[in-house]
Design an enzyme around this catalytic site. Structure first.
Site, short mmCIF file in Angstrom:
data_model
loop_
_atom_site.label_atom_id
_atom_site.label_comp_id
_atom_site.label_asym_id
_atom_site.label_seq_id
_atom_site.Cartn_x
_atom_site.Cartn_y
_atom_site.Cartn_z
N ILE A 68 1.97 2.22 7.03
CA ILE A 68 1.16 3.30 7.59
C ILE A 68 0.72 2.93 9.01
CG2 ILE A 68 -1.13 2.50 6.81
CD1 ILE A 68 -0.17 5.94 5.94
N ASP A 69 0.60 1.64 9.27
CA ASP A 69 0.06 1.16 10.54
C ASP A 69 1.07 1.16 11.68
OD1 ASP A 69 -2.38 0.75 9.36
OD2 ASP A 69 -2.10 -1.40 9.07
N GLY A 83 0.83 -1.21 0.00
CA GLY A 83 0.00 0.00 0.00
C GLY A 83 0.86 1.26 0.00
N GLU A 103 -10.15 -0.07 12.35
CA GLU A 103 -10.97 -0.92 11.47
C GLU A 103 -10.93 -2.39 11.86
OE1 GLU A 103 -9.41 -0.87 7.42
OE2 GLU A 103 -7.37 -0.71 8.17
N GLU A 158 5.65 -5.62 5.52
CA GLU A 158 5.94 -7.01 5.88
C GLU A 158 6.11 -7.90 4.65
OE1 GLU A 158 2.77 -8.43 8.24
OE2 GLU A 158 4.02 -9.97 9.19
#
Lengths: 343, 343, 343, 343
Positions: D128-129, D11, D223, D104
């Site tokens: 982003i996480d 992403g 989410e 990852e």
């Protein structure tokens, strides 16, 4: 029942209110403490000038810049009988301990109150300049860097349109952290910091080479940066009506030198107090809130004479003495690393 | 096949690229025109200095500040044989008509080229200061006002924390629109504009009354505002290396006067070029895009010597002569209306 | 002495507090009025639920979103004896006149109170959707457009990186102003509005042609936009727990249709309430403040049954009846003008 | 002469372009390397699909979100003969080594290429996480947190005005870092993360207690957060046209449960892709640039199979294997620390 005094000293900084809110929320909800807000830094306990500090008082203040307690540069160590008056105020107001939120000066006082006079103090570090050595970051710094970066972003397009040099002067008297971070993040072509005297000719070389590549240069200069040759004369107006030195000046001076030496138009923007006002960035709210939570925990554990600090992603405690031992300046190796982007 | 020249003149302004993109998108897609970009305002046609201007060239430029064509203050009317050289360039490059995007100066030239020399010109008004009389708004102004307002928002918290006066100097040499709008929107306690000489004593009165209400004042001053008594002396440094007057100065001067007369600390922030750079606001992108669409439509209808303008929510056309007839200054009644917020 | 009641009804909107502040500042300072704040729209006068409304109460609220008075959709015309209760409350509280700030519903009630029941009312128009016909713009709209535009700016880079379609659903049930302005300003490749049923095949054609040019498309769709063929079935969940229709749904539906018909990945972002919260843009603060100043002036001149409105750069007064006569929808010609940017 | 390949996988994330720029600037200027950009992650070397990557190619990309190289989730380990094709491409294109920028999955591939197939690889972590265990922070995270925080800031005023519950769903499938940081920074009253199943009754308790204090609650939910009782049924639409699970859903589900159980209106905002697009924050530009500089330095020192990582304020190198060994989730103690702000 414990009653804790809270004060904020020195220049204001986005995140101060987030610290105060966290201290009060956790202190009241988890430990049942009561709080006394002292007004305007050390002036508060000196003059027993207080403000109500409870849950309703800290509602909605998280996103607000500045400090609801007010601030000042009052130094009780320089006032005859200052310490005695602070002790008397605390006694009279039944304040058991103090959380002092501030920079080098404020924490220096806190340390001496703790070490020499037995007052129960916990410190929270605060400096927009990020130059306290005992902590990886201080809150307020990230906000200032974001504001300066956004300004540099904006200056690029105006520089390109007119093929001008834009000099942007940012905060940082003794340490160049804001200049380094915002200059890098904003894509400045030259970054000048107080830690290393700069060579005007070299700056002009970078400026010229940038124009040769058909782009217009941005020069990001810390207010405390100085030219190598020492030929910069501070303007007469550099003293304000109170006799304080105003260090603004290097940006304008440098723009003129660049115009003279390269024949290119140069303009200066001095960001000034815009960098330290207004709503804190998410990072600064996070850091300030965690500092607040850990500071009240230190009070709870009666771990006096300590300051909270960030190390990696952990909030730890270090002796107040460490915090004020030496200023954290930009490592020459880091400055060199970033130098690849100059020119 | 029609070939249209496009140029941008004068100071840069957020939205210029949005105009260029709209002109090219509609010109190519709806009318099958080709375009020639002229570099650096009137210097482009003078020196036949051009840049490719087609659909790929305008991709992605909508949100970008500045102008992909570059800009300058070159005035062909002041250059011997200037008009002749423009005509020759246009002939050689087979450019049939011109879209000139600029302020009073650029459009003044456009008008004379059209009226006196028969060159086919359509104008698009551009001024960050919003002081063109034939249009309700010019693009770039809303962006500048938003930037200045955000700066004032930030200054409030730092002013309150230290109980200082913050003077913020914004753009506006001859018209006070940016000061008026951003001062009102930012909640400034005093707004000073070039249209009305100010009384320093009155300003100090407002400042003092604000402190009495336990709040710290923000003074928003246009760079062209002048004190009533005429005792402001421009600093020597107000001429830059090229002999241009730098009108910065009133903000610093005023802060010193306030300090002297009220005994309160005062600080100045000069926003400078940050106000005119960077990405345009949504309104400016909307307005600039519509101006571009209407300008190429005017070309298509061969409606030469006209300028597009905003009236209410409509884009209309007015003679270029009207645009440059007189500057649009702040109506004294509007200034008075807003005066309720002073002090 | 005059006592004026103030209420805010309907959905919240950035700028409500700016209106309230302007009304009170000018009312108190210039006319010596007193004010009564009614809580939660028409519920306030119905139940005599009030809040203090004086100079201290309006300090610092200019940059804050929402409304310090609270809001509701309570309609006294639908409540037995509603009008009588309002009159009684006003009598008991010695409130002489009302300033009603709200949209179509709130102003509709205001108009009937004024025309049929002789209550002294002045209206201030408010709708985030900008769909009131008597005024060029309403405050809140510019803020919503800026937020949506910034979101679209962000979506471009993620769309490009993955060569995906990004569908962004913005507010606008009956009028497509937010979609039109933010879609244009954000450089969306398709804009869909409630005023004109859309053809999914045509949308897919634009999407495909955009990919052919090696760019990823952004589709900006108003929540009230509907496909031409009527084959969109609202999801069951489109009724909330209170039986209100939730018009969210078209964005997700459209993304799925695009995936099915073009074979390209599509994602949806529904901006929702983020568009109506938070600090107002500079334009909205300016407009809302001026509306407030003119509303209290109308009270002063006893010009009842009127609403303030923006025409060009002037604030004027129009009969309340005009305001609610018909909704202001997007002119098909304007939609066509902007269509040059589709695909 | 060394030729280095660069690719970005997974992403997109604000800061990718800053990494690429830093790699190329330092590689070319200090070491004289040449570069080959591979398009769309591992698809690039698989299909020998390349893009020019030199100094002009990286000009101006620092502030831009997304990635100029494109991205994909292509996994060469799952493609027959994938490794062989990558080796052949690299041979044919004379690419000596690879810098793989990704999360990852991308780094997992990089590690096996390095450890099992002897390809010279250096990794740069991207998520982003913020859930990679070997580094304190990854770039992109700070930007996402700032965007989510600003959204929560905006939702407060609309929640207060209508006394509604606002549920905001942020990114974070397996780790709750974005929810934790933005929820805290935004002053959310409840924060729900994937690491700890939540009790809907407890959430409703916090919501109710907030209303009792006359304030409206904001619930910030990742989410990937799940209710304790497992009674949440994913909507049918939770599979997209490609069969990917769409984890959006918990926000809407929770709002309905809250409405049902507390009788208060609740609304949901799903921020979605807005969080990962657009210009990076100053911190992310700083971190990404430093990661790039250190990655090319690792290439220079032929330190293969390593990944750059942030530890405190230092950029270090760790084995790629470490990076992908386990996900970094929120420590229960940290979650508890922050719990003082709930309710």
């Amino acid at each position: 029942m414990m009653r804790v005094g809270v004060l904020t000293g020195g220049g204001d900084c986005p995140g101060l209110n987030a610290v105060i809110r966290a201290v009060v929320r956790k202190g009241v909800q988890e430990h049942g403490y009561e709080f006394t807000g002292f007004r305007d830094g050390w002036r508060g306990p000196l003059e027993a000038d207080t403000v109500t500090l409870d849950i309703p008082a800290v509602r909605g203040i998280l996103p607000r810049g500045g400090t609801i307690l007010g601030s000042s540069r009052t130094n009780p160590l320089k006032i005859d009988g200052g310490i005695k008056r602070i002790k008397e105020s605390m006694g009279k107001l039944e304040v058991d301990s103090l959380i002092a939120i501030g920079g080098e000066d404020t924490l220096g006082v806190a340390q001496r109150l703790s070490d020499e006079y037995g007052i129960k103090v916990v410190g929270v570090p605060k400096t927009i300049d990020n130059d306290l050595s005992a902590t990886d970051y201080t809150f307020g710094f990230d906000t200032a860097v974001n504001i300066a970066t956004e300004a540099i972003d904006r200056l690029h397009t105006t520089a390109e349109s007119h093929m001008r040099v834009l000099v942007v002067e940012v905060m940082g008297r003794h340490a160049g952290w804001i200049a380094l971070h915002s200059g890098l993040a904003g894509g400045a072509n030259v970054i000048l910091i107080p830690e290393q005297r700069f060579d005007v000719e070299k700056v002009c070389g970078w400026v010229t080479s940038r124009f040769k590549a058909s782009y217009a240069p941005i020069v990001c200069v810390a207010e405390g940066a100085m030219p190598r040759d020492g030929d910069m004369v501070l303007k007469d107006e550099s003293l304000d009506a109170f006799g304080h030195v105003r260090l603004s000046g290097v940006g304008e001076w440098l723009a003129k030198e660049i115009e003279k030496r390269t024949g290119k138009e140069a303009r200066t923007t001095v960001l000034g107090h815009v960098q330290r006002g207004g709503t804190p960035s998410a990072f600064d709210r996070w850091l300030a809130s965690r500092f607040g939570l850990h500071a009240i925990q230190a009070v709870h554990e009666e771990d006096w004479g300590k300051m909270v600090a960030l190390q990696g992603t952990d909030v730890v405690r270090v002796p107040l003495a460490e915090a004020t031992a030496r200023i954290k300046t930009v490592d020459p190796k880091l400055y060199e690393e970033v130098g690849v982007f100059f020119g």
